[in-house]
Scaffold this active site. Structure first.
Site, PDB file in Angstrom:
ATOM      1  N   SER A  11       0.853  -1.193   0.000  1.00  0.00           N
ATOM      2  CA  SER A  11       0.000   0.000   0.000  1.00  0.00           C
ATOM      3  C   SER A  11       0.887   1.241   0.000  1.00  0.00           C
ATOM      4  O   SER A  11       1.614   1.503   0.970  1.00  0.00           O
ATOM      5  CB  SER A  11      -0.886   0.016   1.243  1.00  0.00           C
ATOM      6  OG  SER A  11      -1.477   1.313   1.374  1.00  0.00           O
ATOM      7  N   HIS A  36      -0.971  -1.323  -4.332  1.00  0.00           N
ATOM      8  CA  HIS A  36      -2.296  -1.053  -3.763  1.00  0.00           C
ATOM      9  C   HIS A  36      -2.398   0.441  -3.512  1.00  0.00           C
ATOM     10  O   HIS A  36      -1.524   1.020  -2.849  1.00  0.00           O
ATOM     11  CB  HIS A  36      -2.456  -1.834  -2.452  1.00  0.00           C
ATOM     12  CG  HIS A  36      -3.803  -1.730  -1.803  1.00  0.00           C
ATOM     13  ND1 HIS A  36      -4.876  -2.499  -2.195  1.00  0.00           N
ATOM     14  CD2 HIS A  36      -4.249  -0.937  -0.786  1.00  0.00           C
ATOM     15  CE1 HIS A  36      -5.932  -2.198  -1.440  1.00  0.00           C
ATOM     16  NE2 HIS A  36      -5.571  -1.263  -0.579  1.00  0.00           N
ATOM     17  N   ASP A  38      -4.724   3.389  -1.994  1.00  0.00           N
ATOM     18  CA  ASP A  38      -5.865   3.655  -1.110  1.00  0.00           C
ATOM     19  C   ASP A  38      -6.429   5.047  -1.336  1.00  0.00           C
ATOM     20  O   ASP A  38      -5.743   6.044  -1.107  1.00  0.00           O
ATOM     21  CB  ASP A  38      -5.408   3.540   0.353  1.00  0.00           C
ATOM     22  CG  ASP A  38      -5.177   2.099   0.749  1.00  0.00           C
ATOM     23  OD1 ASP A  38      -4.083   1.773   1.241  1.00  0.00           O
ATOM     24  OD2 ASP A  38      -6.102   1.287   0.538  1.00  0.00           O
ATOM     25  N   MET A  40      -9.233   7.794  -0.341  1.00  0.00           N
ATOM     26  CA  MET A  40     -10.077   8.092   0.822  1.00  0.00           C
ATOM     27  C   MET A  40     -10.743   9.456   0.675  1.00  0.00           C
ATOM     28  O   MET A  40     -10.095  10.411   0.250  1.00  0.00           O
ATOM     29  CB  MET A  40      -9.218   8.077   2.094  1.00  0.00           C
ATOM     30  CG  MET A  40      -8.525   6.758   2.319  1.00  0.00           C
ATOM     31  SD  MET A  40      -7.479   6.817   3.795  1.00  0.00           S
ATOM     32  CE  MET A  40      -6.823   5.161   3.770  1.00  0.00           C
ATOM     33  N   HIS A  69      -8.207   0.869  -4.341  1.00  0.00           N
ATOM     34  CA  HIS A  69      -9.184   0.591  -3.276  1.00  0.00           C
ATOM     35  C   HIS A  69      -9.939   1.874  -2.966  1.00  0.00           C
ATOM     36  O   HIS A  69      -9.389   2.790  -2.350  1.00  0.00           O
ATOM     37  CB  HIS A  69      -8.413   0.081  -2.043  1.00  0.00           C
ATOM     38  CG  HIS A  69      -9.246  -0.182  -0.837  1.00  0.00           C
ATOM     39  ND1 HIS A  69      -8.700  -0.381   0.403  1.00  0.00           N
ATOM     40  CD2 HIS A  69     -10.593  -0.307  -0.670  1.00  0.00           C
ATOM     41  CE1 HIS A  69      -9.656  -0.584   1.285  1.00  0.00           C
ATOM     42  NE2 HIS A  69     -10.810  -0.563   0.669  1.00  0.00           N
ATOM     43  N   MET A  71     -12.256   3.900  -0.943  1.00  0.00           N
ATOM     44  CA  MET A  71     -12.945   4.056   0.337  1.00  0.00           C
ATOM     45  C   MET A  71     -13.727   5.367   0.282  1.00  0.00           C
ATOM     46  O   MET A  71     -13.365   6.387   0.881  1.00  0.00           O
ATOM     47  CB  MET A  71     -11.930   4.051   1.491  1.00  0.00           C
ATOM     48  CG  MET A  71     -11.334   2.675   1.725  1.00  0.00           C
ATOM     49  SD  MET A  71      -9.818   2.700   2.679  1.00  0.00           S
ATOM     50  CE  MET A  71      -8.642   2.972   1.344  1.00  0.00           C
ATOM     51  N   MET A 140     -11.355  -6.501   4.869  1.00  0.00           N
ATOM     52  CA  MET A 140     -10.600  -5.576   5.712  1.00  0.00           C
ATOM     53  C   MET A 140     -10.315  -6.218   7.060  1.00  0.00           C
ATOM     54  O   MET A 140     -11.227  -6.744   7.708  1.00  0.00           O
ATOM     55  CB  MET A 140     -11.361  -4.268   5.908  1.00  0.00           C
ATOM     56  CG  MET A 140     -11.511  -3.413   4.651  1.00  0.00           C
ATOM     57  SD  MET A 140      -9.957  -3.037   3.827  1.00  0.00           S
ATOM     58  CE  MET A 140      -9.160  -2.043   5.084  1.00  0.00           C
ATOM     59  N   GLY A 145      -9.038   3.549   6.900  1.00  0.00           N
ATOM     60  CA  GLY A 145      -8.784   4.988   7.075  1.00  0.00           C
ATOM     61  C   GLY A 145      -7.320   5.277   7.317  1.00  0.00           C
ATOM     62  O   GLY A 145      -6.810   6.313   6.895  1.00  0.00           O
ATOM     63  N   PHE A 146      -6.637   4.316   7.983  1.00  0.00           N
ATOM     64  CA  PHE A 146      -5.248   4.601   8.340  1.00  0.00           C
ATOM     65  C   PHE A 146      -4.390   3.339   8.240  1.00  0.00           C
ATOM     66  O   PHE A 146      -4.860   2.240   8.499  1.00  0.00           O
ATOM     67  CB  PHE A 146      -5.158   5.151   9.780  1.00  0.00           C
ATOM     68  CG  PHE A 146      -5.898   6.442   9.962  1.00  0.00           C
ATOM     69  CD1 PHE A 146      -7.242   6.447  10.351  1.00  0.00           C
ATOM     70  CD2 PHE A 146      -5.275   7.659   9.698  1.00  0.00           C
ATOM     71  CE1 PHE A 146      -7.948   7.638  10.493  1.00  0.00           C
ATOM     72  CE2 PHE A 146      -5.977   8.864   9.846  1.00  0.00           C
ATOM     73  CZ  PHE A 146      -7.317   8.850  10.242  1.00  0.00           C
ATOM     74  N   GLY A 147      -3.124   3.537   7.874  1.00  0.00           N
ATOM     75  CA  GLY A 147      -2.163   2.447   7.948  1.00  0.00           C
ATOM     76  C   GLY A 147      -1.688   2.316   9.388  1.00  0.00           C
ATOM     77  O   GLY A 147      -2.017   3.137  10.246  1.00  0.00           O
ATOM     78  N   ASP A 178      -6.467  -6.917   3.961  1.00  0.00           N
ATOM     79  CA  ASP A 178      -5.885  -5.585   3.983  1.00  0.00           C
ATOM     80  C   ASP A 178      -5.984  -4.969   5.372  1.00  0.00           C
ATOM     81  O   ASP A 178      -7.081  -4.722   5.872  1.00  0.00           O
ATOM     82  CB  ASP A 178      -6.668  -4.714   2.975  1.00  0.00           C
ATOM     83  CG  ASP A 178      -6.162  -3.300   2.865  1.00  0.00           C
ATOM     84  OD1 ASP A 178      -6.762  -2.540   2.078  1.00  0.00           O
ATOM     85  OD2 ASP A 178      -5.203  -2.953   3.558  1.00  0.00           O
ATOM     86  N   GLY A 180      -2.900  -4.333   8.781  1.00  0.00           N
ATOM     87  CA  GLY A 180      -2.138  -5.018   9.840  1.00  0.00           C
ATOM     88  C   GLY A 180      -1.500  -6.305   9.375  1.00  0.00           C
ATOM     89  O   GLY A 180      -1.244  -7.217  10.161  1.00  0.00           O
ATOM     90  N   GLY A 200       1.244  -2.168   4.129  1.00  0.00           N
ATOM     91  CA  GLY A 200       1.801  -0.822   3.986  1.00  0.00           C
ATOM     92  C   GLY A 200       2.965  -0.679   4.941  1.00  0.00           C
ATOM     93  O   GLY A 200       4.131  -0.824   4.566  1.00  0.00           O
TER      94      GLY A 200
HETATM   95  C1  DX5 Z   1      -6.444   1.186   5.405  1.00  0.00           C
HETATM   96  C2  DX5 Z   1      -5.990   0.830   3.998  1.00  0.00           C
HETATM   97  C3  DX5 Z   1      -4.905  -0.207   4.028  1.00  0.00           C
HETATM   98  C4  DX5 Z   1      -3.668   0.278   4.770  1.00  0.00           C
HETATM   99  C5  DX5 Z   1      -2.758  -0.887   5.059  1.00  0.00           C
HETATM  100  O1  DX5 Z   1      -7.550   2.043   5.319  1.00  0.00           O
HETATM  101  O2  DX5 Z   1      -7.057   0.336   3.232  1.00  0.00           O
HETATM  102  O3  DX5 Z   1      -4.557  -0.572   2.703  1.00  0.00           O
HETATM  103  O4  DX5 Z   1      -2.986   1.233   4.006  1.00  0.00           O
HETATM  104  O5  DX5 Z   1      -1.727  -0.398   5.845  1.00  0.00           O
HETATM  105  P1  DX5 Z   1      -1.036  -1.320   6.969  1.00  0.00           P
HETATM  106  O6  DX5 Z   1      -0.446  -2.468   6.225  1.00  0.00           O
HETATM  107  O7  DX5 Z   1      -0.020  -0.382   7.567  1.00  0.00           O
HETATM  108  O8  DX5 Z   1      -2.111  -1.740   7.914  1.00  0.00           O
HETATM  109 ZN    ZN Z   2      -6.516  -0.574   1.160  1.00  0.00          ZN
END
Ligand code: DX5
Ligand code: ZN
Length: 219
Positions: A11, A36, A38, A40, A69, A71, A140, A145-147, A178, A180, A200
């Site tokens: 990501s 990937h 993302d 948002m 992706h 969102m 998911m 929303g966040f990595g 996707d 963690g 990510g």
């Molecule tokens: C979260 C994204 C994921 C995220 C993954 O909203 O859809 O793709 O970037 O990041 P990690 O691998 O750090 O959880």
């Molecule tokens: Zn994603």
């Protein structure tokens, strides 16, 4: 185990957003076929990332498969822009209220592969109406929303369920997970039939990225 070869899709959200081309280069140098991306809207998810222009600017940098992706609360309004920007797969969520099936068909008509996604608290059964319209299911394992968030293990039963439906209905379907994802959580998902992994934070932190990919895919 899945009939599909294992793929890691880093990501790029986890890269430095003032130097996304460098993040892209790191992915390319690791020899990875997918990226990937993302997207948002700050409404469906409490964060903003980047839009079609960034995707279009990244497109000429390599031949990687763009796994986009969305969102977004209104993804149907944006699929054309992302298809034109160079997406090859476009993933939309089941949770917002919009014409989902028509949007999946529109993605296909635009020459992209359609994919469907559910959040951690959405039941796997919500995927059923769409399984015959997609090339991939994205499950998911974090609230989007966040990595950098922690893996939510309730995704594991959903992977098993989608894997069962894939077998029962003879679907040519990838199962992507996707959020963690690291070497340990990827193993748990792989054992239940997942074959496509978004990472990510863990990817960009990995010292040896080629070894990281082998570890994610159990090779
Ligand atoms: C979260 C994204 C994921 C995220 C993954 O909203 O859809 O793709 O970037 O990041 P990690 O691998 O750090 O959880
Ligand atoms: Zn994603």
């Amino acid at each position: 185990m899945s009939p599909h070869p294992c793929i890691l899709a880093p990501s790029i959200l986890a890269a430095n957003h003032t130097r996304l081309a460098e993040g892209f280069q790191i992915i390319a140098e690791a020899g990875l076929p997918w990226v990937h991306l993302d997207i948002m809207d700050g409404h469906f998810v409490p964060n903003l990332s980047f839009g079609p222009q960034v995707v279009a600017d990244l497109r000429p940098l390599g031949k990687q498969y763009f796994d986009v992706h969305l969102m977004l609360d209104n993804p149907h309004l944006y699929v054309e822009a992302f298809a034109k920007a160079g997406a090859q797969s476009i993933t939309i969520h089941t949770e917002p209220d919009y014409p989902i099936e028509q949007t999946l068909e529109h993605i296909r008509a635009l020459g992209c592969e359609p994919a469907i996604c559910i959040n951690p608290h959405t039941p796997a059964e919500d995927l059923l109406p769409y399984l015959h319209h997609v090339h991939m299911v994205l499950l998911m394992s974090v609230q989007p929303g966040f990595g950098g968030q922690s893996f939510q293990s309730n995704v594991l039963d959903k992977i098993s369920q989608v894997d069962l439906w894939r077998k029962e209905m003879s679907l040519d379907l990838r199962i992507e997970v996707d959020g963690g994802i690291n070497i340990e959580t990827a193993r748990l998902c792989r054992e239940r039939g997942a074959d496509t992994f978004v990472a990510g934070t863990a990817f960009f932190k990995a010292a040896d990225k080629k070894q990281f990919v082998r570890d994610i895919c159990g090779q």
